[in-house]
Design an enzyme around this catalytic site. Structure first.
Site, PDB file in Angstrom:
ATOM      1  CD  GLU A 200      -2.872  -0.612   2.584  1.00  0.00           C
ATOM      2  OE1 GLU A 200      -2.398  -0.017   3.583  1.00  0.00           O
ATOM      3  OE2 GLU A 200      -3.955  -1.185   2.611  1.00  0.00           O
ATOM      4  CE1 TYR A 202       3.539   4.176   7.261  1.00  0.00           C
ATOM      5  CE2 TYR A 202       4.856   6.113   6.743  1.00  0.00           C
ATOM      6  CZ  TYR A 202       4.278   5.268   7.673  1.00  0.00           C
ATOM      7  OH  TYR A 202       4.434   5.508   9.009  1.00  0.00           O
ATOM      8  CE  LYS A 237      -7.325   1.344  17.135  1.00  0.00           C
ATOM      9  NZ  LYS A 237      -8.499   0.507  16.880  1.00  0.00           N
ATOM     10  CD  GLU A 275      -9.008  -0.514  13.068  1.00  0.00           C
ATOM     11  OE1 GLU A 275      -9.116  -0.564  14.295  1.00  0.00           O
ATOM     12  OE2 GLU A 275      -7.963  -0.865  12.470  1.00  0.00           O
ATOM     13  CG  ASN A 289     -10.678  -4.601  14.096  1.00  0.00           C
ATOM     14  OD1 ASN A 289      -9.914  -5.418  13.576  1.00  0.00           O
ATOM     15  ND2 ASN A 289     -10.275  -3.420  14.481  1.00  0.00           N
ATOM     16  NE  ARG A 291     -11.158  -7.432  17.682  1.00  0.00           N
ATOM     17  CZ  ARG A 291     -10.693  -6.230  17.947  1.00  0.00           C
ATOM     18  NH1 ARG A 291     -11.332  -5.434  18.776  1.00  0.00           N
ATOM     19  NH2 ARG A 291      -9.575  -5.790  17.404  1.00  0.00           N
TER      20      ARG A 291
HETATM   21  P1  ADP Z   1      -3.218  -4.288  12.453  1.00  0.00           P
HETATM   22  O1  ADP Z   1      -4.210  -5.270  11.932  1.00  0.00           O
HETATM   23  O2  ADP Z   1      -1.885  -4.908  12.743  1.00  0.00           O
HETATM   24  O3  ADP Z   1      -3.750  -3.427  13.576  1.00  0.00           O
HETATM   25  P2  ADP Z   1      -3.777  -2.148  10.523  1.00  0.00           P
HETATM   26  O4  ADP Z   1      -3.845  -2.414   9.071  1.00  0.00           O
HETATM   27  O5  ADP Z   1      -5.059  -1.897  11.241  1.00  0.00           O
HETATM   28  O6  ADP Z   1      -2.921  -3.304  11.220  1.00  0.00           O
HETATM   29  O7  ADP Z   1      -2.826  -0.896  10.787  1.00  0.00           O
HETATM   30  C1  ADP Z   1      -2.467  -0.504  12.086  1.00  0.00           C
HETATM   31  C2  ADP Z   1      -1.822   0.873  12.070  1.00  0.00           C
HETATM   32  O8  ADP Z   1      -0.684   0.882  11.171  1.00  0.00           O
HETATM   33  C3  ADP Z   1      -2.715   1.996  11.583  1.00  0.00           C
HETATM   34  O9  ADP Z   1      -3.569   2.518  12.595  1.00  0.00           O
HETATM   35  C4  ADP Z   1      -1.662   3.003  11.138  1.00  0.00           C
HETATM   36  O10 ADP Z   1      -1.093   3.631  12.277  1.00  0.00           O
HETATM   37  C5  ADP Z   1      -0.584   2.138  10.502  1.00  0.00           C
HETATM   38  N1  ADP Z   1      -0.805   1.949   9.038  1.00  0.00           N
HETATM   39  C6  ADP Z   1      -1.432   0.911   8.429  1.00  0.00           C
HETATM   40  N2  ADP Z   1      -1.491   1.067   7.076  1.00  0.00           N
HETATM   41  C7  ADP Z   1      -0.881   2.250   6.806  1.00  0.00           C
HETATM   42  C8  ADP Z   1      -0.639   3.015   5.589  1.00  0.00           C
HETATM   43  N3  ADP Z   1      -1.019   2.579   4.382  1.00  0.00           N
HETATM   44  N4  ADP Z   1      -0.007   4.214   5.728  1.00  0.00           N
HETATM   45  C9  ADP Z   1       0.384   4.670   6.947  1.00  0.00           C
HETATM   46  N5  ADP Z   1       0.190   4.004   8.112  1.00  0.00           N
HETATM   47  C10 ADP Z   1      -0.446   2.819   8.053  1.00  0.00           C
END
Ligand code: ADP
Length: 450
Positions: A200, A202, A237, A275, A289, A291
């Site tokens: 993805e 960033y 978080k 999210e 999520n 849940r």
């Molecule tokens: P997990 O399932 O491990 O929680 P997530 O996909 O929900 O992973 O991502 C968790 C965190 O990682 C996000 O809240 C953000 O802080 C960071 N993150 C994820 N994807 C990106 C992105 N494309 N660009 C910047 N930060 C990202």
């Protein structure tokens, strides 16, 4: 309606579910490990049953023991809380095969959203905006390098099975691609048994905004606005609020409707969270999520609804008690996560609680399983309490948080409480100007590890 519900969890979330059961006139069954024999959820439930030794893998993740506990106690339904078995599709299947009800979505919904590539693909088809990136999995390093050059750096490589911040690596430039790609893959393999990864763009300064959705499983679904969970340490978080300080009513209505329509279309049942990263006025889906979230109380506070009660109602085939038009935001709510951890390096700090006093008063909710004399076992998550405040506006909520933190007493161990006292001194916290990198930078500047 069910007569008896078993809660396949521990700590504050087990209490949360027991409380909803009691208000609904439903009997509750706690399960526990040998290390949790004296835990609050065991004391508060109507019945309790030991399901194994201390390690989570042998107790709270022990599916056979949990099913047996239902059979012994006559519980008809299982609430999984969050973590442990809450997003385990095969657990849901086994429960149903035993004629029991899982209080949550279907195995198929969990499976679809649990694999990040399938989830993203599904959301694109449902009209939900996503982070630009690879179409599906990226097979090898050469393909990853080609994509990186096309998309432009920085990019993030993510394990499709990843979670909890594991299995994600950022490549700032082309030179980082090889190590980021290999590491994300290896982490996916070793932590989740799946080495498939995707790429993805960033985003460099996004906020984390998540939409609470709720469906009845029959094609009706609503959204309950957003939570801003941008204050994170290592993708975890620590401070959550609703509504999001940067989101306008128009943006909320628009993205909320996209999310509610998407889950209605798949006949989603129960609570879910979609999210997003939010940057320059745009929303980008990252995951769903399936849940109840740790931070659900801030949503409950501003809408005045009990999400666990609604989960139980729809699981029993009944209707939700509200529709979209009944939902109106009232004030502002903030939650902080109190962990048994020692600052500045957040080292887990289990031990005996020699004194405990929970804050109270108008607009204060403390969800915690602590009590004086309790010994926090070293085997589980370090979350020991959630302090949730509600005010007529954000400024009132922040002042109330400051006041409530001052009343909280947890003696005998170290906690993350001082972090929140310090954050409340920061101008950016009061103006609401922070993104997902703010806290890490602040920690580097203010809490250099000793
Ligand atoms: P997990 O399932 O491990 O929680 P997530 O996909 O929900 O992973 O991502 C968790 C965190 O990682 C996000 O809240 C953000 O802080 C960071 N993150 C994820 N994807 C990106 C992105 N494309 N660009 C910047 N930060 C990202």
């Amino acid at each position: 309606m069910f007569d008896k519900i078993l809660i396949a969890n521990r700590g504050e979330i087990a209490l949360r579910v027991i409380r909803a059961c009691r208000e609904m006139g439903i009997k509750s069954v706690a399960v526990h490990s040998t290390a949790d024999a004296d835990a609050m959820h065991v004391r508060m439930a109507d019945e309790a049953i030991c399901i194994g030794p201390a390690p989570g893998t042998e107790s709270y993740l022990n599916v056979a023991a949990i099913i047996a506990a239902c059979e012994v106690t006559g519980a008809q339904a299982i609430h999984p809380g969050y973590g442990f078995l809450s997003e385990n599709a095969s657990f849901v299947q086994i429960i149903e095969d035993h004629g029991l009800t899982f209080i949550g979505p279907t195995a198929e919904h969990i499976r679809t959203m649990g694999d990040k590539i399938t989830a993203k693909d599904t959301m694109i088809k449902l009209g939900v905006p996503c982070v630009p990136g690879s179409e599906g999995g990226v097979p090898d390093l050469a393909a990853a390098k080609k994509l990186g050059a096309e998309m432009g750096y920085p990019v993030i490589i993510k394990a499709t099975a990843g979670g909890g911040g594991r299995g994600m690596k950022v490549a700032a430039t082309a030179a980082d691609m090889e190590s980021a790609f290999m590491t994300a893959r290896a982490e996916g393999k070793s932590n989740f048994g799946n080495d498939e990864v995707y790429i993805e763009k960033y985003l460099t300064t996004p906020r984390h905004i998540e939409i609470q959705v709720f469906g009845d499983g029959k094609g009706k679904a609503v959204h309950l606005g957003e939570r801003d969970c941008s204050l994170q340490r290592r993708h975890q978080k620590v401070f959550e609020e609703a509504p999001g300080p940067s989101i306008t009513p128009e943006e909320r209505a628009k993205i909320g409707k996209v999310c509610a329509d998407a889950v209605a279309k798949i006949n989603y049942i129960g609570a879910g969270t979609i999210e997003f990263l939010y940057e320059n006025g745009e929303f980008y889906f990252i995951e769903m999520n399936t849940r109840l979230q740790v931070e659900h109380p801030v949503t409950e506070a501003i809408f005045g609804v009990d999400l666990v009660r609604e989960q139980i109602l729809v699981a029993a085939g009944e209707s939700m008690t509200f529709g979209q038009d009944d939902l109106e935001i009232n004030g502002h709510s903030i939650e902080v996560r109190i962990n048994a951890e020692r600052l500045p390096n957040f080292a887990p700090c289990p031990g005996k609680i020699t004194a405990y006093h929970a804050p109270g008063g108008l607009g204060v909710r403390m969800d915690s399983a602590l009590y004086q004399g309790y010994s926090i076992p070293p085997y589980y998550d370090s979350l020991i309490g959630k302090l949730i405040v509600h005010g007529r506006d954000r400024a009132e909520a922040l002042a109330r948080l400051d006041r409530a933190l001052g009343e909280l007493i947890v003696d005998g161990i170290d906690t993350t409480t001082p972090l929140f006292h310090a954050l409340l001194q920061e101008k950016d916290i009061h103006t609401g100007e922070y993104n997902i990198h703010w806290l890490e930078k602040w920690l580097d500047a203010n809490m250099a590890e000793g």
